[in-house]
Design an enzyme around this catalytic site. Structure first.
Site, mmCIF file in Angstrom:
data_model
loop_
_atom_site.group_PDB
_atom_site.id
_atom_site.type_symbol
_atom_site.label_atom_id
_atom_site.label_comp_id
_atom_site.label_asym_id
_atom_site.label_seq_id
_atom_site.Cartn_x
_atom_site.Cartn_y
_atom_site.Cartn_z
ATOM 1 N N GLU A 122 -7.970 25.403 66.836
ATOM 2 C CA GLU A 122 -7.157 24.177 66.772
ATOM 3 C C GLU A 122 -6.052 24.280 67.815
ATOM 4 O O GLU A 122 -5.314 25.247 67.868
ATOM 5 C CB GLU A 122 -6.571 23.995 65.365
ATOM 6 C CG GLU A 122 -5.627 22.818 65.223
ATOM 7 C CD GLU A 122 -6.207 21.481 65.701
ATOM 8 O OE1 GLU A 122 -7.227 21.039 65.168
ATOM 9 O OE2 GLU A 122 -5.622 20.888 66.661
ATOM 10 N N GLY B 140 -5.617 19.510 60.659
ATOM 11 C CA GLY B 140 -5.936 18.269 59.959
ATOM 12 C C GLY B 140 -6.186 17.091 60.877
ATOM 13 O O GLY B 140 -6.669 16.048 60.441
ATOM 14 N N GLY B 141 -5.824 17.229 62.152
ATOM 15 C CA GLY B 141 -6.145 16.190 63.131
ATOM 16 C C GLY B 141 -5.484 14.849 62.856
ATOM 17 O O GLY B 141 -4.413 14.767 62.245
ATOM 18 N N THR B 142 -6.164 13.810 63.284
ATOM 19 C CA THR B 142 -5.600 12.454 63.274
ATOM 20 C C THR B 142 -5.297 11.975 61.858
ATOM 21 O O THR B 142 -4.197 11.497 61.577
ATOM 22 C CB THR B 142 -6.617 11.474 63.919
ATOM 23 O OG1 THR B 142 -7.005 12.004 65.179
ATOM 24 C CG2 THR B 142 -6.009 10.102 64.104
ATOM 25 N N CYS B 143 -6.268 12.073 60.970
ATOM 26 C CA CYS B 143 -6.112 11.487 59.637
ATOM 27 C C CYS B 143 -4.871 12.026 58.938
ATOM 28 O O CYS B 143 -4.054 11.280 58.407
ATOM 29 C CB CYS B 143 -7.354 11.766 58.795
ATOM 30 S SG CYS B 143 -7.233 11.064 57.159
ATOM 31 N N HIS C 249 -12.664 -6.284 31.515
ATOM 32 C CA HIS C 249 -11.681 -7.356 31.663
ATOM 33 C C HIS C 249 -10.281 -6.795 31.405
ATOM 34 O O HIS C 249 -10.108 -6.017 30.471
ATOM 35 C CB HIS C 249 -11.968 -8.470 30.653
ATOM 36 C CG HIS C 249 -10.907 -9.520 30.633
ATOM 37 N ND1 HIS C 249 -10.801 -10.468 31.633
ATOM 38 C CD2 HIS C 249 -9.864 -9.739 29.782
ATOM 39 C CE1 HIS C 249 -9.758 -11.244 31.378
ATOM 40 N NE2 HIS C 249 -9.173 -10.822 30.255
HETATM 41 C C1 LIG Z 1 -3.278 4.851 62.784
HETATM 42 C C2 LIG Z 1 -4.607 5.250 62.247
HETATM 43 C C3 LIG Z 1 -4.934 4.969 60.939
HETATM 44 C C4 LIG Z 1 -6.171 5.332 60.435
HETATM 45 N N1 LIG Z 1 -6.468 5.035 59.141
HETATM 46 C C5 LIG Z 1 -7.679 5.377 58.641
HETATM 47 C C6 LIG Z 1 -8.009 5.102 57.287
HETATM 48 O O1 LIG Z 1 -7.209 4.542 56.542
HETATM 49 N N2 LIG Z 1 -9.222 5.492 56.829
HETATM 50 C C7 LIG Z 1 -10.130 6.121 57.638
HETATM 51 O O2 LIG Z 1 -11.215 6.451 57.173
HETATM 52 N N3 LIG Z 1 -9.843 6.402 58.920
HETATM 53 C C8 LIG Z 1 -8.642 6.043 59.427
HETATM 54 N N4 LIG Z 1 -8.345 6.344 60.733
HETATM 55 C C9 LIG Z 1 -9.356 7.052 61.545
HETATM 56 C C10 LIG Z 1 -9.352 8.542 61.209
HETATM 57 O O3 LIG Z 1 -8.051 9.059 61.312
HETATM 58 C C11 LIG Z 1 -10.285 9.276 62.143
HETATM 59 O O4 LIG Z 1 -11.534 8.634 62.143
HETATM 60 C C12 LIG Z 1 -10.497 10.700 61.707
HETATM 61 O O5 LIG Z 1 -9.281 11.404 61.657
HETATM 62 C C13 LIG Z 1 -11.464 11.368 62.701
HETATM 63 O O6 LIG Z 1 -11.503 12.687 62.461
HETATM 64 P P1 LIG Z 1 -12.240 13.697 63.415
HETATM 65 O O7 LIG Z 1 -12.775 14.694 62.484
HETATM 66 O O8 LIG Z 1 -13.186 13.032 64.315
HETATM 67 O O9 LIG Z 1 -11.118 14.291 64.387
HETATM 68 P P2 LIG Z 1 -9.550 14.368 64.367
HETATM 69 O O10 LIG Z 1 -9.001 14.124 63.013
HETATM 70 O O11 LIG Z 1 -9.031 13.517 65.459
HETATM 71 O O12 LIG Z 1 -9.289 15.906 64.703
HETATM 72 C C14 LIG Z 1 -9.657 16.483 65.886
HETATM 73 C C15 LIG Z 1 -8.909 17.795 66.022
HETATM 74 O O13 LIG Z 1 -9.408 18.499 67.138
HETATM 75 C C16 LIG Z 1 -8.341 19.103 67.831
HETATM 76 N N5 LIG Z 1 -8.768 19.315 69.212
HETATM 77 C C17 LIG Z 1 -9.091 18.377 70.127
HETATM 78 N N6 LIG Z 1 -9.486 18.949 71.273
HETATM 79 C C18 LIG Z 1 -9.404 20.290 71.088
HETATM 80 C C19 LIG Z 1 -9.676 21.406 71.917
HETATM 81 N N7 LIG Z 1 -10.140 21.261 73.145
HETATM 82 N N8 LIG Z 1 -9.464 22.635 71.401
HETATM 83 C C20 LIG Z 1 -9.023 22.802 70.130
HETATM 84 N N9 LIG Z 1 -8.758 21.775 69.313
HETATM 85 C C21 LIG Z 1 -8.949 20.525 69.778
HETATM 86 C C22 LIG Z 1 -7.217 18.088 67.693
HETATM 87 O O14 LIG Z 1 -5.964 18.686 67.894
HETATM 88 C C23 LIG Z 1 -7.417 17.620 66.259
HETATM 89 O O15 LIG Z 1 -6.693 18.402 65.360
HETATM 90 C C24 LIG Z 1 -7.100 6.004 61.256
HETATM 91 C C25 LIG Z 1 -6.775 6.312 62.591
HETATM 92 C C26 LIG Z 1 -5.556 5.934 63.067
HETATM 93 C C27 LIG Z 1 -5.217 6.280 64.496
#
Ligand SMILES: Cc1cc2nc3c(=O)[nH]c(=O)nc-3n(C[C@H](O)[C@H](O)[C@H](O)COP(=O)(O)OP(=O)(O)OC[C@H]3O[C@@H](n4cnc5c(N)ncnc54)[C@H](O)[C@@H]3O)c2cc1C
Length: 460
Positions: A33, A38-41, A439
């Site tokens: 990482e 935990g990334g985006t979510c 209901h």
């Molecule tokens: C504002 C917003 C609201 C959202 N709301 C919802 C919702 O309500 N419900 C829903 O289902 N989805 C929602 N989403 C979408 C959801 O967040 C994403 O679809 C989901 O997080 C995707 O997860 P992922 O596993 O693809 O990667 P991500 O969660 O993006 O994680 C990828 C990880 O990889 C790491 N990484 C990247 N490149 C490298 C590298 N080269 N080396 C090491 N680590 C790396 C990053 O740092 C990150 O931690 C929302 C998105 C946004 C932007």
């Protein structure tokens, strides 16, 4: 060079699950990482935004308290506390995940940016790892297109919005789709002036027109200004103000605001992975090309989550992990195409969606029946004083299969699952029609709605 059985790049929604299952099966796994766990979510997406949506809902209910016979005095939102609450919820999720991974048996966590050196080698700085199996779960980030003047202003994205602990005077949201509308409505409820600018002819253009226009009505009713057909967007700084030229078909050609949030789409984090050294194919937009079981063009490398373009949600990413693990460990040939489209848009009231839109059903050329019911005719919504929106469902006229549904209304994100599960069971709509629901709920009107099915193109 350190040898592993498997390398997982990224700790988004699929990576940790895949790691735990492989490690649990006795494999030696490296998980990498580069940023926060935990990334985006967890950090800049679902969890923090839904926490803020909850604060915005509290503000809205407080502002409407008198309608319910409750006096609360004047309502004031403290953005620092809104942010602190959001941070605490995110942090709990992030640290829980990080602790879990760091303490996981058979697992080594690497902090740093991973890059491919070959089909089976990954580097993190000076360190080199080797494995026969590599799982890419690198997610995506906000798309920043080349718009005139954009680089001259300080614009916000979903990531930088996470640091906002003040109330922008006038927030201009560029992009009238899922992310833009959630932020737009929430900041309006916090007390900001908000203008949503959409390039297309209507909001959330992927939805049916009636869904789009009901959503526009909902946000406009709260004072969000909506500008569609903004074909020629540009930005300029004028003192403390930011001026967005919109060139809309109607309305004034410029919007004056104080802050700009860019929410015009996402792009995959695949441009800095050196995928070419491994020979992994990407499409013209940078998404990793995968088959129905998420195998890339290179044997032994899989791509999961947003970076493969097969989904853009937390649940699609997590499901990707399940598909891969079922194939690898459970002798179960699950496929991505087994899943049914399902998602929610978290404005309030939310939109829950399953399967095809009405427009998609129409285009498919099949004979279909459709039913629609406004939330004003749903007792539970009336009791709660939340009667905006409607629900609708489309079914196949011949097989009885449920083709799709949209529940835009209070509880819509939950109610949709009662329809989704019947779709997974491949049962006909008559099963729901005959079911006795509780209901008073929103769900109890789904069977009633189904008793009002009519041919899709007949007048409603
Ligand atoms: C504002 C917003 C609201 C959202 N709301 C919802 C919702 O309500 N419900 C829903 O289902 N989805 C929602 N989403 C979408 C959801 O967040 C994403 O679809 C989901 O997080 C995707 O997860 P992922 O596993 O693809 O990667 P991500 O969660 O993006 O994680 C990828 C990880 O990889 C790491 N990484 C990247 N490149 C490298 C590298 N080269 N080396 C090491 N680590 C790396 C990053 O740092 C990150 O931690 C929302 C998105 C946004 C932007």
């Amino acid at each position: 060079m350190t040898d592993y059985d498997a390398i997982v790049i990224g700790t988004g929604q699929a990576g940790p699950y895949v790691t735990s299952r492989l490690a649990g099966a006795g494999m030696k796994v490296a998980v990498i990482e580069r940023n926060v766990f935990g990334g985006t979510c967890v950090n800049t997406g679902c969890i923090p935004t839904k926490t803020m949506v909850a604060s915005a809902y509290a503000a809205r209910v407080a502002a409407r308290a008198a309608e319910y016979g409750v006096d609360v005095g004047s309502v004031r939102v403290d953005m620092k506390r809104v942010k602190a609450r959001k941070d605490a919820v995110s942090r709990q999720s992030r640290t829980g995940l990080e602790d879990w991974l760091r303490n996981m048996e058979n697992t080594t966590v690497y902090d740093g940016h991973a890059r491919f050196e070959s089909a089976h080698e990954v580097s993190i700085g000076q360190e080199r790892l080797h494995a026969d199996k590599i799982f890419i779960n690198v997610g995506g980030r906000a798309l920043v297109p080349d718009m005139p003047g954009l680089r001259e202003i300080d614009f916000l994205t979903n990531s930088s919005m996470m640091s906002v602990d003040f109330l922008p005077k006038h927030l201009i949201v560029v992009g009238g789709s899922y992310i833009g509308l959630e932020f737009g409505q929430m900041f309006r409820r916090f007390g900001a002036e908000v203008t949503v600018i959409e390039m297309g002819p209507r909001l959330v253009g992927r939805e049916d027109e009636d869904v789009s226009s009901a959503i526009q009505e909902i946000v406009e009713h709260e004072g969000v200004a909506v500008r569609v057909n903004a074909k020629c967007l540009g930005f300029a700084k004028r003192g403390d103000e930011i001026v967005a030229s919109v060139d809309c078909a109607d309305g004034t050609p410029r919007v004056h605001g104080t802050h700009v949030l860019l929410a015009v789409g996402r792009r995959p984090n695949t441009d800095d992975l050196s995928l070419e050294k491994a020979g992994v194919a990407v499409d013209e937009r940078g998404y990793v090309v995968v088959d129905d079981q998420l195998r890339t063009s290179v044997p032994g490398i899989w791509a999961l989550g947003d970076c493969n373009g097969k989904g853009a949600f937390t649940h699609t990413s997590y499901n990707d992990g399940e598909v891969v693990i079922a194939n690898l460990l459970e002798n179960d040939p699950r496929r991505v195409s087994d899943r049914i489209t399902a998602y929610a848009l978290y404005i309030d009231p939310p939109l829950g969606r399953a399967g095809m839109t009405e427009e998609e059903v129409r285009k498919s050329g099949r004979k279909a029946l459709v039913a629609k019911r406004p939330m004003t005719r749903v007792g539970r919504a009336v009791e709660k004083g939340e009667t905006q929106g409607f629900m609708k469902i489309a079914v196949d006229a011949e097989s009885g299969a449920i083709l799709g549904a949209a529940i835009l209304g209070t509880g819509g994100d939950e109610v949709i699952h009662s329809i989704l599960d019947v779709m997974y069971a491949k049962a006909p709509w008559t099963v729901i029609r005959r079911a006795m629901h509780i209901h008073p709920t929103v769900s109890e009107l789904v069977p009633t709605m189904l008793s009002e099915l009519r041919p899709m193109d007949s007048p409603r």
